[in-house]
Design a protein around this motif. Structure first.
Motif, short mmCIF file in Angstrom:
data_model
loop_
_atom_site.label_atom_id
_atom_site.label_comp_id
_atom_site.label_asym_id
_atom_site.label_seq_id
_atom_site.Cartn_x
_atom_site.Cartn_y
_atom_site.Cartn_z
N MET A 91 0.99 -1.32 0.06
CA MET A 91 0.07 -0.14 0.08
C MET A 91 0.72 1.09 0.09
N ARG A 92 2.09 1.35 0.58
CA ARG A 92 2.85 2.47 0.78
C ARG A 92 3.44 2.69 -0.73
N PHE A 93 3.83 1.74 -1.28
CA PHE A 93 4.43 1.74 -2.35
C PHE A 93 3.59 2.39 -3.62
N ARG A 94 2.33 2.14 -3.32
CA ARG A 94 1.16 2.46 -4.39
C ARG A 94 1.01 3.87 -3.89
N LEU A 95 0.88 4.48 -2.91
CA LEU A 95 0.58 5.85 -2.48
C LEU A 95 1.86 6.44 -2.86
N TYR A 96 3.01 6.24 -2.57
CA TYR A 96 4.23 7.03 -3.13
C TYR A 96 4.19 7.05 -4.47
N ARG A 97 3.98 6.18 -5.18
CA ARG A 97 4.20 6.12 -6.64
C ARG A 97 3.13 6.91 -7.25
N GLU A 98 1.82 6.74 -6.90
CA GLU A 98 0.76 7.79 -7.29
C GLU A 98 1.10 9.44 -6.91
N ALA A 99 1.69 9.39 -5.64
CA ALA A 99 2.08 10.93 -5.34
C ALA A 99 3.34 11.42 -5.90
N PHE A 100 4.08 10.60 -6.32
CA PHE A 100 5.12 11.21 -7.17
C PHE A 100 4.74 11.15 -8.76
N ARG A 101 3.73 10.35 -9.11
CA ARG A 101 3.33 10.70 -10.43
C ARG A 101 2.53 11.95 -10.70
N ALA A 102 1.71 12.32 -9.61
CA ALA A 102 1.10 13.41 -9.67
C ALA A 102 1.62 14.73 -9.82
N GLU A 103 3.12 14.59 -9.10
CA GLU A 103 4.26 15.78 -9.06
C GLU A 103 4.89 15.70 -10.34
N THR A 104 5.20 14.63 -11.00
CA THR A 104 6.11 14.66 -11.80
C THR A 104 6.06 13.02 -12.48
N HIS A 105 5.84 13.04 -13.81
CA HIS A 105 5.60 11.78 -14.51
C HIS A 105 6.89 10.89 -14.60
N GLY A 107 10.53 9.17 -13.27
CA GLY A 107 10.85 8.56 -12.12
C GLY A 107 10.07 8.14 -10.99
N CYS A 108 8.64 8.15 -11.09
CA CYS A 108 7.96 7.96 -9.77
C CYS A 108 8.13 6.63 -9.35
N VAL A 109 8.34 5.43 -9.93
CA VAL A 109 8.56 4.22 -9.55
C VAL A 109 10.05 4.17 -8.77
N ASP A 110 10.83 4.79 -9.37
CA ASP A 110 12.24 4.86 -8.77
C ASP A 110 12.21 5.65 -7.54
N ARG A 111 11.55 6.46 -7.54
CA ARG A 111 11.38 7.44 -6.39
C ARG A 111 10.51 6.73 -5.15
N ALA A 112 9.80 6.01 -5.61
CA ALA A 112 8.76 5.12 -4.56
C ALA A 112 9.70 4.17 -4.09
N VAL A 113 10.38 3.44 -5.09
CA VAL A 113 11.43 2.45 -4.44
C VAL A 113 12.59 2.89 -3.46
N GLU A 114 13.04 4.03 -3.52
CA GLU A 114 14.00 4.86 -2.84
C GLU A 114 13.52 5.16 -1.36
N LYS A 115 12.32 5.58 -1.68
CA LYS A 115 11.51 6.01 -0.53
C LYS A 115 11.30 4.78 0.58
N ILE A 116 10.94 3.78 -0.30
CA ILE A 116 10.37 2.58 0.61
C ILE A 116 11.95 1.90 1.27
N ALA A 117 12.82 1.93 0.47
CA ALA A 117 14.18 1.30 1.00
C ALA A 117 14.42 1.99 1.91
N GLY A 118 14.65 3.28 2.04
CA GLY A 118 14.98 4.13 3.14
C GLY A 118 14.28 3.84 4.52
N GLU A 119 12.93 3.75 4.41
CA GLU A 119 12.23 3.35 5.32
C GLU A 119 12.29 2.08 6.05
N ILE A 120 12.55 1.02 5.00
CA ILE A 120 13.08 -0.30 5.52
C ILE A 120 14.20 -0.38 6.32
N GLU A 121 15.10 0.49 6.06
CA GLU A 121 16.47 0.78 6.88
C GLU A 121 16.23 1.28 8.23
#
Length: 220
Positions: A91-105, A107-121
């Protein structure tokens, strides 16, 4: 005796052939997914309740596997917050991806991956949010006051730089797609421009996937 004329270059890129290729590749991908053990287990469910139970089992198994890898291979602490957080990722990945997509089309997936990876750490080791060696090294950079910026600030700066590089990479791949397709069209090939662009994009993205899978290359 008349000679058979040589086929024109445009015949090699027939529109129907390209369409058939894309259809075949799409069908192969779908067949691979529906033929997997995980899909067959879901498909064999007799009721929605059975499907939910199987989904929960598969999800929990994947979470346990990921948790073991994160602790055994990446050195994160085996704490309850890490385990709990992993259940939130879809769910977090989907929310981040959609938020980044609304901001700019871009790198939305890559940005969501980086966000999730940081939160995992962070979930796995709150005392040391970032442990990658280059963060510590970058943290030695001067802060303008005679001190150093430190690994935490360096981590944030490097992540932003990575996101910028990812955006540039995606933009460049998009430009490459147009350039390659246009070069082929300029040569006189009688193909549908949209289908040709789709084929080029598919080939480029597949090349990236193969580089990652076979050679362990990162494309940023």
């Amino acid at each position: 005796m008349s000679e058979t004329p040589a086929p024109e270059e445009s015949d090699a890129l027939d529109t129907d052939a390209l369409g058939s290729l894309l259809t075949a590749m799409s069908k192969a991908a779908a067949d691979e997914r529906t033929g997997s053990p995980a899909y067959r287990a879901m498909e064999s469910a007799g009721t929605v309740s059975q499907l939910v139970r199987r989904l929960e089992h598969q999800t929990t198994t994947a979470i346990l596997d990921a948790c073991d890898v994160l602790t055994d291979k990446f050195g994160l602490e085996d704490k309850r917050p890490l385990y709990d957080y992993l259940f939130e990722i879809p769910m977090r990945f989907r929310l981040y991806r959609e938020a980044f997509r609304a901001e700019t089309h871009v790198g939305c997936v890559d940005r969501a991956v980086e966000k999730i990876a940081g939160e995992i750490e962070t979930a796995g080791n709150p005392a040391e949010a970032k442990s990658e060696p280059r963060y510590a090294k970058a943290g030695l950079a001067g802060d303008g006051s005679g001190g150093s910026i430190g690994p935490v600030t360096a981590a944030d700066a490097l992540i932003l730089a990575d996101l910028f590089d990812d955006s540039r990479r995606i933009q460049r791949m998009s430009c490459d797609t147009r350039a390659i397709a246009q070069r082929i069209l300029d040569s006189g090939a009688g193909v549908d421009p949209d289908k040709l662009a789709g084929t080029v994009r598919l080939i480029l993205s597949t090349a990236v996937d193969i580089a990652r899978e076979k050679d362990g290359l990162e494309t940023r």
